[in-house]
Design a protein around this motif. Structure first.
Motif, PDB file in Angstrom:
ATOM      1  N   ASN A 463      19.711  35.520  46.160  1.00 57.50           N
ATOM      2  CA  ASN A 463      19.207  36.842  45.791  1.00 57.50           C
ATOM      3  C   ASN A 463      20.330  37.878  45.735  1.00 57.50           C
ATOM      4  OD1 ASN A 463      19.272  36.567  48.765  1.00 57.50           O
ATOM      5  ND2 ASN A 463      18.503  38.663  48.751  1.00 57.50           N
ATOM      6  N   ASP A 494      15.107  31.525  47.067  1.00 57.30           N
ATOM      7  CA  ASP A 494      15.077  32.964  46.828  1.00 57.30           C
ATOM      8  C   ASP A 494      16.040  33.305  45.693  1.00 57.30           C
ATOM      9  OD1 ASP A 494      14.953  35.705  46.857  1.00 57.30           O
ATOM     10  OD2 ASP A 494      15.342  35.926  49.004  1.00 57.30           O
ATOM     11  N   SER A 496      15.485  36.326  43.929  1.00 57.18           N
ATOM     12  CA  SER A 496      14.997  37.673  43.651  1.00 57.18           C
ATOM     13  C   SER A 496      16.126  38.689  43.568  1.00 57.18           C
ATOM     14  CB  SER A 496      14.024  38.105  44.748  1.00 57.18           C
ATOM     15  OG  SER A 496      14.689  38.220  45.997  1.00 57.18           O
ATOM     16  N   SER A 501      16.914  42.679  36.386  1.00 56.94           N
ATOM     17  CA  SER A 501      15.835  41.798  36.844  1.00 56.94           C
ATOM     18  C   SER A 501      15.750  40.545  35.968  1.00 56.94           C
ATOM     19  CB  SER A 501      14.508  42.559  36.802  1.00 56.94           C
ATOM     20  OG  SER A 501      13.456  41.744  37.271  1.00 56.94           O
ATOM     21  N   PRO A 503      13.097  37.663  35.878  1.00 57.96           N
ATOM     22  CA  PRO A 503      11.914  36.854  36.197  1.00 57.96           C
ATOM     23  C   PRO A 503      11.933  35.553  35.405  1.00 57.96           C
ATOM     24  CG  PRO A 503      11.319  38.651  34.727  1.00 57.96           C
ATOM     25  CD  PRO A 503      12.747  38.877  35.107  1.00 57.96           C
ATOM     26  N   ILE A 523      10.620  32.794  45.908  1.00 55.70           N
ATOM     27  CA  ILE A 523      10.780  34.241  45.764  1.00 55.70           C
ATOM     28  C   ILE A 523      11.644  34.489  44.538  1.00 55.70           C
ATOM     29  CG2 ILE A 523      11.497  36.381  46.880  1.00 55.70           C
ATOM     30  CD1 ILE A 523      11.426  34.888  49.561  1.00 55.70           C
ATOM     31  N   THR A 524      11.096  35.175  43.541  1.00 51.26           N
ATOM     32  CA  THR A 524      11.854  35.503  42.334  1.00 51.26           C
ATOM     33  C   THR A 524      11.486  36.910  41.887  1.00 51.26           C
ATOM     34  OG1 THR A 524      10.185  34.708  40.777  1.00 51.26           O
ATOM     35  CG2 THR A 524      11.763  33.072  41.608  1.00 51.26           C
ATOM     36  N   ASP A 525      12.199  37.390  40.878  1.00 44.63           N
ATOM     37  CA  ASP A 525      11.803  38.645  40.242  1.00 44.63           C
ATOM     38  C   ASP A 525      10.499  38.412  39.488  1.00 44.63           C
ATOM     39  OD1 ASP A 525      14.025  39.955  41.212  1.00 44.63           O
ATOM     40  OD2 ASP A 525      15.243  39.479  39.450  1.00 44.63           O
TER      41      ASP A 525
END
Length: 525
Positions: A463, A494, A496, A501, A503, A523-525
């Protein structure tokens, strides 16, 4: 077939004399005979040992033209005494058979041996100290103290003060130049500088170390605080060694890492340079001979530029398990002129912290121990992850079950090799975050349990980087592919807070859903 209970190795000696062999020796050391392919011999049958107290030998690095003449005191006037004295010069092991002295070496070339009357006049003492403290072939010899005159300008004062204010001359004649340990030359120490030695059991008061500084002040005991403005200083060992010392902490000193002789420091386990103004390199074996050293700490007191050719820290002490290049706060930055001069050595380290090195090429040269607790790189801007990393940990075991590999809190982290798929197993957590990372190789294996079980477990934390959508998608697709067919799944992925950004989309979004279904926390955008 019966069960084998060990490994047998057979050696054949093709010489007509005994040969010393270090089976697990450090090949980077001047004392190593690993791979030695040249034999030397000197016939001393005509030597009477009359009117001599010094032995000298010519030596040069392979490929050099000129020889240097090294010498040391000869207290035992015999062939065996010559062998012992020559071996103390840190240029190889010498042996004798009858009146013939022999040596093997692959990196150094020897010339003539001569015996003479020396009595250690100042010039000779400086030369002995130079050859001992800054061995032939070391980086300090090649880059910092490139001549006797440069060394003398720095350290002659410290040596003079030791000779003039203690019985150092007598101890040198008895034990050799190793009884002088140079702390610093003309560089001024910090106002709150100190040296503290910790012992298992102190020696008798008269045999305890003596600290001597540029003011001629001699302090005997196990701690030393330089007077204001003190520059050149050294430690003198009246007993010939510091065998009682288990730890040395140098704080605020202006010292280079000069040669540590294992005969002087056989039990030194912890060595710590706090807020140091000198240079750090063990290249050429400055610390490598210390068989007891298991913990080394170093951080500088100011921003510095590391000149090209100055490999740092390159410590290859065989029993070192903790290497801490960090201080109590974020330490001043050291910037490499040539990024490949960053070199951690080749031994295995279980606890590693590297902080505030700019422009470093990290080729992950450390041996894998399978007991790595934490390898933490932080505040190291412009670090390049070398190509060796991609397959370095393919066979790693998770003997230490919660090991962390972390590169964080830096800018412009990058991979040198984006073409070779990563095989990075055996780590509980791989965290390359808050590092400005904008690309990532494909992934072939990334499983803590790959070599020790049937399940798949990983915590991959990437992240707060700059990974684009296409790279995020590829990471997710690779992870979904390589996690097929295992008996269980655990861990957190992760990806994110990318800038901008990122996604996951298309096949990446599908892979994320599959990984969630397998049991990973995503956990991501």
């Amino acid at each position: 077939m019966g069960a084998n209970t060990g490994i047998s190795v057979k050696f054949t000696n093709n010489f007509n004399r005994p040969i010393r062999v270090e089976v697990l020796g450090n090949g980077a050391s001047n004392m190593s005979q690993v791979g030695a392919d040249t034999s030397y011999e000197w016939d001393l049958s005509s030597e009477t040992f009359g009117g001599v107290d010094t032995i000298a030998i010519e030596v040069r690095r392979s490929g050099q033209i000129a020889y240097e003449t090294l010498f040391t005191g000869l207290s035992d006037l015999s062939i065996s005494g010559c062998v012992e004295a020559l071996s103390s010069l840190n240029i190889g092991y010498f042996e004798a058979q009858g009146s013939i002295i022999y040596a093997l070496n692959k990196d150094l070339e020897y010339g003539e041996i001569s015996l003479r009357l020396g009595t250690f006049v100042p010039t000779n003492t400086y030369q002995a100290a130079y050859n001992f403290a800054v061995p032939v072939g070391s980086v300090l010899r090649n880059e910092t103290y490139t001549s006797q005159s440069i060394f003398d300008a720095e350290y002659a004062g410290a040596i003079n003060n030791a000779v003039n204010n203690t019985n150092a001359l007598s101890w040198i004649q008895t034990y050799g130049i190793r009884v002088l340990f140079l702390l610093n030359g003309t560089g001024t120490n910090d106002a709150l500088a100190s040296v503290v030695l910790t012992t298992g059991a102190p020696k008798a008061p008269a045999l305890q170390p003596i600290f001597v500084d540029s003011n001629g002040v001699a302090t005997q005991g196990y701690s030393y605080t330089p007077l204001a403005g003190a520059t050149g200083g050294c430690i003198v060992f009246p007993s010939g060694d510091a065998s009682e010392v288990t730890q040395m902490v140098l704080t605020g000193m202006n010292v280079d890492t000069l040669f540590y002789d294992n005969g002087v420091w056989p039990n030194l386990a912890t060595l710590q340079y706090d807020a140091n103004a000198g240079d750090l390199t063990s290249a050429g074996g400055m610390l490598d001979q210390l068989t007891g050293l298991n913990t080394f700490t170093y951080y500088p007191n100011a921003v510095r530029t590391i000149p090209s050719g100055f490999t740092t820290p390159q410590i290859n002490a065989a029993n070192l398990t903790t290497l801490n290049l960090d201080g109590p706060a974020v330490v001043p930055t050291s910037t490499f002129t040539t990024n490949t001069d960053f070199n951690l050595g080749v031994e295995g380290i279980n606890n590693l912290i590297v902080e505030s090195y700019d422009n470093a090429y990290n080729d992950f040269t450390l041996a894998v121990t399978n007991n790595e607790v934490s390898h933490l790189y932080q505040f190291n801007d412009n670090m390049v992850i070398g190509s060796a990393f991609n397959t370095k940990y393919a066979a790693k075991l998770d003997t230490y079950a919660t090991g962390n590999l972390i590169i964080t809190s830096c800018t412009s982290l990058s991979f040198d090799d984006l073409a070779t798929p990563i095989q990075c197993n055996g780590w509980f957590r791989v965290r390359f975050n808050n590092a400005g990372l904008s690309n990532f190789p494909t992934i072939a294996s990334l499983n803590q349990l790959e070599n020790t079980g049937t399940a798949f477990a990983i915590n991959l934390i990437l992240n707060n980087n700059a990974l684009p959508v296409a790279v995020v998608n590829q990471i997710l697709i690779d992870l979904d592919t390589i996690t097929t067919g295992y008996t269980g799944y655990s861990g957190t992925i992760d990806l994110s807070a990318q800038t901008p950004s990122a996604p996951p989309s298309g096949a990446g979004a599908t892979a994320k859903a599959n990984l969630t279904g397998k049991g990973f926390t995503m956990i991501t955008d």
